[in-house]
Design an enzyme around this catalytic site. Structure first.
Site, PDB file in Angstrom:
ATOM      1  N   ASP A 324       0.898  -1.208  -0.041  1.00  0.00           N
ATOM      2  CA  ASP A 324      -0.065   0.070  -0.067  1.00  0.00           C
ATOM      3  C   ASP A 324       0.958   1.271  -0.102  1.00  0.00           C
ATOM      4  O   ASP A 324       1.872   1.413   0.850  1.00  0.00           O
ATOM      5  CB  ASP A 324      -0.761  -0.050   1.200  1.00  0.00           C
ATOM      6  CG  ASP A 324      -2.044   0.931   1.211  1.00  0.00           C
ATOM      7  OD1 ASP A 324      -1.837   2.060   1.029  1.00  0.00           O
ATOM      8  OD2 ASP A 324      -3.248   0.476   1.425  1.00  0.00           O
ATOM      9  N   ARG A 326      -0.765   4.397  -0.069  1.00  0.00           N
ATOM     10  CA  ARG A 326      -1.550   5.731   0.045  1.00  0.00           C
ATOM     11  C   ARG A 326      -1.378   6.587   1.326  1.00  0.00           C
ATOM     12  O   ARG A 326      -1.727   7.886   1.342  1.00  0.00           O
ATOM     13  CB  ARG A 326      -3.090   5.142   0.296  1.00  0.00           C
ATOM     14  CG  ARG A 326      -3.628   4.728  -0.857  1.00  0.00           C
ATOM     15  CD  ARG A 326      -5.223   3.828  -0.598  1.00  0.00           C
ATOM     16  NE  ARG A 326      -4.982   2.845   0.384  1.00  0.00           N
ATOM     17  CZ  ARG A 326      -5.982   1.994   0.963  1.00  0.00           C
ATOM     18  NH1 ARG A 326      -7.028   2.216   0.489  1.00  0.00           N
ATOM     19  NH2 ARG A 326      -5.682   0.805   1.485  1.00  0.00           N
TER      20      ARG A 326
END
Length: 412
Positions: A324, A326
């Site tokens: 990830d 983000r």
């Protein structure tokens, strides 16, 4: 012409007419305008240029002769349709590091400077509209939502206020948020963009960077003017872009179903006198990008034994190197911009998002799970993988949180 501009912007540290930026100042005048002008390099006090990823299209339009390189926008009648702020959080330089809290007020707060010839652009725009999703009409038919002809109409239309927000990074604050040196952040940004922004390493006097990435869109349900007041109840869904599901209805994940469910929660809160908020971030495929996302889809489905929850994250990491990107640490900035200190109903199962909010002092009273009936069959692998990873371990409020909620009348 372009080359000379780059050289000029990298070697004009002593320009006397460049406005200074005092990040976290209590007023716009004290903070000063953010200028990423391409027409007058001597005014520039920020690295990069406006419009995020769309700046490349501007360059193409100029190269193709369809846009005058010296065009100055006319901001007549472009003012926000709703007033937001200022809120106390705007005066704390540690609270907001990834957007300009004064970005929607540029045309009024810096009107004199613009009239004097400074090339200053808004980085936030606020307007009003209606939205309509088939799921909302279905929710009305099922009796979960009831039209009130003020917020929600019988045809499924929903009246909203919406804001578009371009990223504006305050590099010292960003580095502090991630616990790294600003010099390390600058060097990495410079190197990993192929040297696109030499000012990152040659201009230590410039502390604001307008990165060439997608921003966010906010959808407000109810009276925006009530945000920032302690008595205002807030429902929220923070949603990271998933084009395949959100737009085209792909059923390999729960993104669109959870988005629609989050909007339901927001509508309900607005109808009860509170405010609903959907934050839509342009972070496709966990900010790994759609090409990487589709490669991972193939790897998951072609592995021996088929798509399995126990290898869900492993296959992502094999392709992308991480699970990830983000960076939810930046996500709470928008809540500080809106003056929100408490979210009463949080339509999310993500512990990463919850942890980022709590770390920034924003209380989450209740997390709202997506109903099982809304989970597509092909998305079950995703849900099982996330549950196994402990994503939803905080989905039930603690006894203390339940008592607080009861005292506010939130569980009635």
């Amino acid at each position: 012409m372009t080359t000379s501009h780059i050289v000029l912007s990298s070697h004009t540290q002593g320009a006397v007419n460049r406005p200074q930026i005092k990040w976290g100042a209590a007023t716009a005048a004290e903070r000063g305008p953010i200028i990423a002008s391409l027409t007058n390099a001597s005014q520039r006090n920020a690295i990069g240029t406006h419009s995020g990823a769309y700046a490349v299209y501007r360059a193409l339009a100029i190269a193709a002769g369809s846009l005058d390189r010296d065009h100055r926008p006319d901001f007549t009648d472009t003012a926000p349709t709703e007033a937001i702020g200022p809120h106390p959080q705007w005066a704390d330089p540690s609270k907001i590091v990834s957007l300009d809290p004064w970005g929607h007020l540029v045309s009024s707060a810096f009107a004199d400077q613009i009239a004097a010839g400074m090339d200053i652009h808004p980085t936030i725009a606020i307007t009003k509209a209606h939205i309509n999703m088939p799921e909302l009409k279905a929710a009305i038919t099922a009796g979960r939502l009831k039209p009130d002809d003020k917020i929600l109409f019988s045809n499924g239309d929903v009246r909203v206020t919406k804001a578009a927000v371009d990223p504006v990074w305050y590099l010292p604050g960003l580095a502090e948020r991630f616990g790294i040196k600003e010099s390390q952040l600058r060097r990495s940004l410079f190197e990993q963009t192929g040297g696109m922004f030499p000012d990152l390493v040659t201009r230590p006097d410039l502390h604001v960077f307008l990165p060439p990435i997608g921003g966010m869109t906010l959808y407000f349900f109810g009276e925006v003017s009530q945000l920032g007041k302690p008595e205002t109840k807030v429902a929220c869904r923070v949603h990271d872009e998933c084009n395949g599901s959100d737009v085209f209805g792909s059923d390999i994940c729960t993104c669109r179903p959870y988005l629609a469910h989050g909007i339901e929660v927001c509508i309900e809160m607005a109808q009860q006198g509170g405010v609903g908020l959907v934050v839509y971030n342009r972070k496709e495929g966990r900010a790994l990008g759609e090409v990487t996302k589709f490669l991972v889809y193939n790897a998951r489905k072609r592995q021996t034994g088929g798509d399995r929850a126990e290898t869900y994250f492993e296959r992502t990491e094999c392709v992308a190197g991480v699970q990830d990107m983000r960076f939810q640490e930046l996500m709470p900035d928008v809540f500080h911009w809106l003056g929100i200190t408490r979210i009463d109903r949080w339509a999310s199962m993500s512990n990463m998002k919850h942890g980022a909010l709590v770390a920034q002092g924003i209380e989450v009273v209740e997390q709202v799970a997506i109903p099982d009936a809304l989970i597509p069959a092909d998305a079950r692998v995703e849900m099982d993988a996330k549950m196994a990873a402990g994503y939803f371990s905080r989905i039930q409020p603690t006894a203390e949180e339940l008592l607080v909620a009861k005292g506010r009348g939130l569980n009635e």
